[in-house]
Design a protein around this motif. Structure first.
Motif, PDB file in Angstrom:
ATOM      1  N   ALA A  76     -26.015 -25.885 -10.727  1.00 33.73           N
ATOM      2  CA  ALA A  76     -25.537 -25.854  -9.345  1.00 33.73           C
ATOM      3  C   ALA A  76     -25.761 -24.487  -8.711  1.00 33.73           C
ATOM      4  O   ALA A  76     -26.154 -24.393  -7.541  1.00 33.73           O
ATOM      5  CB  ALA A  76     -24.060 -26.236  -9.290  1.00 33.73           C
ATOM      6  N   LEU A  77     -25.516 -23.405  -9.463  1.00 33.26           N
ATOM      7  CA  LEU A  77     -25.719 -22.058  -8.929  1.00 33.26           C
ATOM      8  C   LEU A  77     -27.191 -21.817  -8.578  1.00 33.26           C
ATOM      9  O   LEU A  77     -27.501 -21.330  -7.489  1.00 33.26           O
ATOM     10  CB  LEU A  77     -25.241 -21.011  -9.938  1.00 33.26           C
ATOM     11  CG  LEU A  77     -23.739 -20.865 -10.115  1.00 33.26           C
ATOM     12  CD1 LEU A  77     -23.425 -19.977 -11.321  1.00 33.26           C
ATOM     13  CD2 LEU A  77     -23.099 -20.293  -8.865  1.00 33.26           C
ATOM     14  N   VAL A  78     -28.088 -22.169  -9.487  1.00 31.10           N
ATOM     15  CA  VAL A  78     -29.520 -21.951  -9.253  1.00 31.10           C
ATOM     16  C   VAL A  78     -30.014 -22.830  -8.115  1.00 31.10           C
ATOM     17  O   VAL A  78     -30.705 -22.365  -7.203  1.00 31.10           O
ATOM     18  CB  VAL A  78     -30.336 -22.190 -10.540  1.00 31.10           C
ATOM     19  CG1 VAL A  78     -31.826 -22.176 -10.255  1.00 31.10           C
ATOM     20  CG2 VAL A  78     -29.981 -21.152 -11.588  1.00 31.10           C
ATOM     21  N   ARG A  79     -29.682 -24.096  -8.132  1.00 30.37           N
ATOM     22  CA  ARG A  79     -30.117 -25.031  -7.089  1.00 30.37           C
ATOM     23  C   ARG A  79     -29.590 -24.597  -5.720  1.00 30.37           C
ATOM     24  O   ARG A  79     -30.297 -24.635  -4.715  1.00 30.37           O
ATOM     25  CB  ARG A  79     -29.659 -26.449  -7.433  1.00 30.37           C
ATOM     26  CG  ARG A  79     -30.255 -27.521  -6.541  1.00 30.37           C
ATOM     27  CD  ARG A  79     -29.807 -28.927  -6.934  1.00 30.37           C
ATOM     28  NE  ARG A  79     -28.357 -29.041  -6.951  1.00 30.37           N
ATOM     29  CZ  ARG A  79     -27.616 -29.194  -8.045  1.00 30.37           C
ATOM     30  NH1 ARG A  79     -28.187 -29.252  -9.236  1.00 30.37           N
ATOM     31  NH2 ARG A  79     -26.308 -29.300  -7.969  1.00 30.37           N
ATOM     32  N   ASP A  96     -30.748  -6.237 -28.645  1.00 28.93           N
ATOM     33  CA  ASP A  96     -30.859  -4.933 -29.310  1.00 28.93           C
ATOM     34  C   ASP A  96     -31.644  -3.899 -28.512  1.00 28.93           C
ATOM     35  O   ASP A  96     -32.162  -2.943 -29.074  1.00 28.93           O
ATOM     36  CB  ASP A  96     -31.478  -5.068 -30.707  1.00 28.93           C
ATOM     37  CG  ASP A  96     -30.503  -5.659 -31.709  1.00 28.93           C
ATOM     38  OD1 ASP A  96     -29.300  -5.740 -31.392  1.00 28.93           O
ATOM     39  OD2 ASP A  96     -30.946  -6.040 -32.795  1.00 28.93           O
ATOM     40  N   PHE A  97     -31.746  -4.097 -27.195  1.00 23.69           N
ATOM     41  CA  PHE A  97     -32.487  -3.159 -26.363  1.00 23.69           C
ATOM     42  C   PHE A  97     -31.679  -2.787 -25.124  1.00 23.69           C
ATOM     43  O   PHE A  97     -31.339  -1.637 -24.925  1.00 23.69           O
ATOM     44  CB  PHE A  97     -33.843  -3.754 -25.979  1.00 23.69           C
ATOM     45  CG  PHE A  97     -34.727  -2.816 -25.217  1.00 23.69           C
ATOM     46  CD1 PHE A  97     -35.184  -1.638 -25.793  1.00 23.69           C
ATOM     47  CD2 PHE A  97     -35.118  -3.117 -23.925  1.00 23.69           C
ATOM     48  CE1 PHE A  97     -36.006  -0.773 -25.087  1.00 23.69           C
ATOM     49  CE2 PHE A  97     -35.941  -2.253 -23.215  1.00 23.69           C
ATOM     50  CZ  PHE A  97     -36.385  -1.083 -23.799  1.00 23.69           C
ATOM     51  N   GLY A  98     -31.374  -3.792 -24.289  1.00 24.26           N
ATOM     52  CA  GLY A  98     -30.614  -3.488 -23.092  1.00 24.26           C
ATOM     53  C   GLY A  98     -30.472  -4.674 -22.158  1.00 24.26           C
ATOM     54  O   GLY A  98     -30.882  -5.789 -22.467  1.00 24.26           O
ATOM     55  N   ARG A  99     -29.865  -4.393 -21.002  1.00 27.15           N
ATOM     56  CA  ARG A  99     -29.654  -5.395 -19.963  1.00 27.15           C
ATOM     57  C   ARG A  99     -30.264  -4.889 -18.661  1.00 27.15           C
ATOM     58  O   ARG A  99     -30.062  -3.737 -18.281  1.00 27.15           O
ATOM     59  CB  ARG A  99     -28.172  -5.659 -19.740  1.00 27.15           C
ATOM     60  CG  ARG A  99     -27.500  -6.430 -20.848  1.00 27.15           C
ATOM     61  CD  ARG A  99     -26.065  -6.796 -20.483  1.00 27.15           C
ATOM     62  NE  ARG A  99     -25.210  -5.636 -20.315  1.00 27.15           N
ATOM     63  CZ  ARG A  99     -24.550  -5.023 -21.293  1.00 27.15           C
ATOM     64  NH1 ARG A  99     -24.638  -5.468 -22.523  1.00 27.15           N
ATOM     65  NH2 ARG A  99     -23.796  -3.971 -21.049  1.00 27.15           N
ATOM     66  N   VAL A 100     -30.975  -5.762 -17.973  1.00 32.54           N
ATOM     67  CA  VAL A 100     -31.492  -5.485 -16.644  1.00 32.54           C
ATOM     68  C   VAL A 100     -30.648  -6.316 -15.690  1.00 32.54           C
ATOM     69  O   VAL A 100     -30.482  -7.519 -15.897  1.00 32.54           O
ATOM     70  CB  VAL A 100     -32.984  -5.877 -16.527  1.00 32.54           C
ATOM     71  CG1 VAL A 100     -33.480  -5.672 -15.110  1.00 32.54           C
ATOM     72  CG2 VAL A 100     -33.817  -5.093 -17.522  1.00 32.54           C
ATOM     73  N   GLU A 101     -30.105  -5.672 -14.665  1.00 30.49           N
ATOM     74  CA  GLU A 101     -29.192  -6.370 -13.765  1.00 30.49           C
ATOM     75  C   GLU A 101     -29.486  -5.986 -12.323  1.00 30.49           C
ATOM     76  O   GLU A 101     -29.786  -4.831 -12.029  1.00 30.49           O
ATOM     77  CB  GLU A 101     -27.758  -6.003 -14.102  1.00 30.49           C
ATOM     78  CG  GLU A 101     -26.716  -6.770 -13.333  1.00 30.49           C
ATOM     79  CD  GLU A 101     -25.308  -6.441 -13.791  1.00 30.49           C
ATOM     80  OE1 GLU A 101     -24.431  -6.324 -12.922  1.00 30.49           O
ATOM     81  OE2 GLU A 101     -25.084  -6.301 -15.013  1.00 30.49           O
ATOM     82  N   GLY A 102     -29.412  -6.965 -11.443  1.00 31.93           N
ATOM     83  CA  GLY A 102     -29.595  -6.710 -10.025  1.00 31.93           C
ATOM     84  C   GLY A 102     -29.897  -7.985  -9.268  1.00 31.93           C
ATOM     85  O   GLY A 102     -29.875  -9.084  -9.828  1.00 31.93           O
ATOM     86  N   PRO A 103     -30.177  -7.842  -7.964  1.00 32.80           N
ATOM     87  CA  PRO A 103     -30.415  -9.028  -7.136  1.00 32.80           C
ATOM     88  C   PRO A 103     -31.807  -9.616  -7.358  1.00 32.80           C
ATOM     89  O   PRO A 103     -32.795  -8.891  -7.432  1.00 32.80           O
ATOM     90  CB  PRO A 103     -30.274  -8.482  -5.710  1.00 32.80           C
ATOM     91  CG  PRO A 103     -30.639  -7.035  -5.821  1.00 32.80           C
ATOM     92  CD  PRO A 103     -30.196  -6.601  -7.195  1.00 32.80           C
ATOM     93  N   PHE A 104     -31.844 -10.922  -7.468  1.00 34.03           N
ATOM     94  CA  PHE A 104     -33.088 -11.674  -7.575  1.00 34.03           C
ATOM     95  C   PHE A 104     -33.007 -12.872  -6.641  1.00 34.03           C
ATOM     96  O   PHE A 104     -31.923 -13.400  -6.390  1.00 34.03           O
ATOM     97  CB  PHE A 104     -33.306 -12.199  -9.005  1.00 34.03           C
ATOM     98  CG  PHE A 104     -33.757 -11.154  -9.987  1.00 34.03           C
ATOM     99  CD1 PHE A 104     -35.100 -10.998 -10.284  1.00 34.03           C
ATOM    100  CD2 PHE A 104     -32.841 -10.337 -10.616  1.00 34.03           C
ATOM    101  CE1 PHE A 104     -35.515 -10.035 -11.198  1.00 34.03           C
ATOM    102  CE2 PHE A 104     -33.239  -9.373 -11.532  1.00 34.03           C
ATOM    103  CZ  PHE A 104     -34.584  -9.225 -11.828  1.00 34.03           C
ATOM    104  N   GLN A 105     -34.165 -13.291  -6.155  1.00 36.03           N
ATOM    105  CA  GLN A 105     -34.240 -14.515  -5.360  1.00 36.03           C
ATOM    106  C   GLN A 105     -35.047 -15.533  -6.147  1.00 36.03           C
ATOM    107  O   GLN A 105     -36.077 -15.196  -6.742  1.00 36.03           O
ATOM    108  CB  GLN A 105     -34.887 -14.260  -4.010  1.00 36.03           C
ATOM    109  CG  GLN A 105     -34.877 -15.493  -3.131  1.00 36.03           C
ATOM    110  CD  GLN A 105     -35.203 -15.174  -1.682  1.00 36.03           C
ATOM    111  OE1 GLN A 105     -35.273 -14.021  -1.287  1.00 36.03           O
ATOM    112  NE2 GLN A 105     -35.382 -16.209  -0.898  1.00 36.03           N
ATOM    113  N   VAL A 106     -34.566 -16.774  -6.155  1.00 37.59           N
ATOM    114  CA  VAL A 106     -35.294 -17.855  -6.821  1.00 37.59           C
ATOM    115  C   VAL A 106     -36.471 -18.216  -5.926  1.00 37.59           C
ATOM    116  O   VAL A 106     -36.288 -18.611  -4.779  1.00 37.59           O
ATOM    117  CB  VAL A 106     -34.394 -19.086  -7.057  1.00 37.59           C
ATOM    118  CG1 VAL A 106     -35.180 -20.197  -7.730  1.00 37.59           C
ATOM    119  CG2 VAL A 106     -33.179 -18.709  -7.897  1.00 37.59           C
TER     120      VAL A 106
END
Length: 136
Positions: A76-79, A96-106
Motif C-alpha cells: 500500500a505504501l509503495v503503490r 555489515d557495511f551501512g545504511r543509505v537513507e533519504g528521499p526517493f521517488q518510485v
C-alpha cells in the motif's frame, strides 16, 4: 567485510510512525550511485585530453528490485507513492557495511504474472534529495 547473503540487502520505507517497514517479497535488489560529468575541455587543454570539473556534476542513486508482494502494508505504501507521484524516505540496508537513507521517488512499478506462476513485480526508485550514509 566478509561475504554477505544477498537476502540481507534490504529495502525499507518510512512507515509514518517513526520507523521503517521492509518492502516485502523482494527476491533481488540493487543500489547504484552515479555522478554526472561536467566537461570543461577547451582548445588549450594539455595534450587535448579531456578535463573534468571536480564536484560540479549531479549525484544520484538508483534502486531496483523484483519479487512478489507479501505484505499489505508495504504494498500500500509503495503503490500510494506511485499514484500520488510523491517521494518518501527509504532506507537501504547493506549488511555489515551501512545504511543509505533519504528521499526517493518510485519511478516504476510493474506487475507481471505467468499462467502457471505467481504475480510478481519490478520496482524502480530514483533519489529525490540528499542521502545520508551511516556505518553499521
Amino acid at each position: 567485510m566478509a561475504i554477505q547473503k544477498g537476502k540481507d540487502l534490504l529495502l525499507k520505507i518510512a512507515d509514518g510512525a517513526g520507523g521503517f517497514t521492509t518492502v516485502a517479497g523482494l527476491r533481488s535488489r540493487s543500489l547504484s550511485f552515479n555522478a554526472e560529468l561536467v566537461d570543461v575541455t577547451h582548445s588549450e587543454s594539455a595534450g587535448r585530453w579531456r578535463e573534468l570539473l571536480a564536484g560540479a556534476g549531479v549525484k544520484k542513486a538508483s534502486v531496483s528490485g523484483a519479487g512478489v508482494f507479501r505484505d499489505d502494508a508495504s504494498d500500500a505504501l509503495v503503490r500510494g507513492l506511485v499514484f500520488d507521484g510523491a517521494a518518501a524516505v527509504f532506507q537501504i540496508v547493506i549488511p555489515d557495511f551501512g545504511r543509505v537513507e533519504g528521499p526517493f521517488q518510485v519511478t516504476g512499478l510493474d506487475y507481471k504474472g505467468d499462467h502457471a506462476g505467481e504475480v510478481a513485480y519490478d520496482l524502480a526508485l530514483e533519489s529525490a534529495g540528499a542521502l545520508a550514509f551511516t556505518t553499521i
